[in-house]
Design a protein around this motif. Structure first.
Motif, PDB file in Angstrom:
ATOM      1  N   THR A   1       0.847  -1.194   0.000  1.00 20.45           N
ATOM      2  CA  THR A   1       0.000   0.000   0.000  1.00 20.45           C
ATOM      3  C   THR A   1       0.876   1.235   0.000  1.00 20.45           C
ATOM      4  OG1 THR A   1      -0.057   0.165   2.407  1.00 20.45           O
ATOM      5  CG2 THR A   1      -1.776  -1.188   1.349  1.00 20.45           C
ATOM      6  N   VAL A   2       0.269   2.370  -0.291  1.00 25.74           N
ATOM      7  CA  VAL A   2       1.015   3.625  -0.266  1.00 25.74           C
ATOM      8  C   VAL A   2       1.503   3.927   1.152  1.00 25.74           C
ATOM      9  CG1 VAL A   2      -0.961   5.184   0.024  1.00 25.74           C
ATOM     10  CG2 VAL A   2       1.075   5.980  -1.192  1.00 25.74           C
TER      11      VAL A   2
ATOM     12  N   ASP B   1      -3.905   0.574  -5.607  1.00 27.57           N
ATOM     13  CA  ASP B   1      -2.721   0.732  -4.763  1.00 27.57           C
ATOM     14  C   ASP B   1      -1.483   1.041  -5.598  1.00 27.57           C
ATOM     15  OD1 ASP B   1      -3.912   0.322  -2.230  1.00 27.57           O
ATOM     16  OD2 ASP B   1      -3.942  -1.838  -2.581  1.00 27.57           O
ATOM     17  N   ARG B   2      -1.361   0.394  -6.743  1.00 30.75           N
ATOM     18  CA  ARG B   2      -0.207   0.629  -7.628  1.00 30.75           C
ATOM     19  C   ARG B   2      -0.176   2.085  -8.094  1.00 30.75           C
ATOM     20  NH1 ARG B   2       3.423  -2.212 -10.882  1.00 30.75           N
ATOM     21  NH2 ARG B   2       3.730  -1.374 -12.965  1.00 30.75           N
TER      22      ARG B   2
ATOM     23  N   ILE C   1       0.755   4.383  -5.168  1.00 23.40           N
ATOM     24  CA  ILE C   1       2.188   4.274  -4.874  1.00 23.40           C
ATOM     25  C   ILE C   1       3.004   5.080  -5.881  1.00 23.40           C
ATOM     26  CG2 ILE C   1       4.126   2.647  -4.980  1.00 23.40           C
ATOM     27  CD1 ILE C   1       2.142   0.570  -3.686  1.00 23.40           C
TER      28      ILE C   1
END
Length: 105
Positions: free
Chosen positions: A13-14, A42-43, A46
């Motif tokens: 996760t970030v 999430d990608r 991030i």
């Protein structure tokens, strides 16, 4: 001070990225490798966090990321990691490494 690699895989996760970057110690450069199997939202969060985190880390630490795509050649990822670790004036960048299609296909 040396280079540090943070590898983010499925489930990352970030928040995990922020914690890892803020706990950077004496690293002169941090290279974040973002795996392709991280959930899409999430990608993207991030990758979007890299530039603001790079500003937060400056000037003592440079921060860059590699967005690893499905089928990316590990040798290409390793070469990019080495480049980003040694590129003195590169920070806040996200570089994508993807699979190259066969020329005959």
């Amino acid at each position: 001070m040396g280079a540090r690699v943070i590898t983010l895989d499925a489930g990352a996760t970030v928040g995990a990225l922020v914690d890892a970057v803020r706990d950077r110690g004496a690293a002169a450069v941090i290279v974040v490798e973002v795996a392709p199997d991280i959930a899409a939202l999430d990608r993207h969060l991030i990758l979007a966090a890299i530039a603001p985190l790079a500003i937060e880390c400056a000037p003592g630490t440079r921060l860059c990321a590699i967005a690893v795509g499905e089928g990316a050649d590990p040798a290409d990822v390793a070469a990019l990691r080495a480049y980003l670790a040694s590129a003195d004036c590169t920070t806040g960048q996200v570089v994508a490494v993807t699979r190259v299609a066969d020329a005959g296909a």
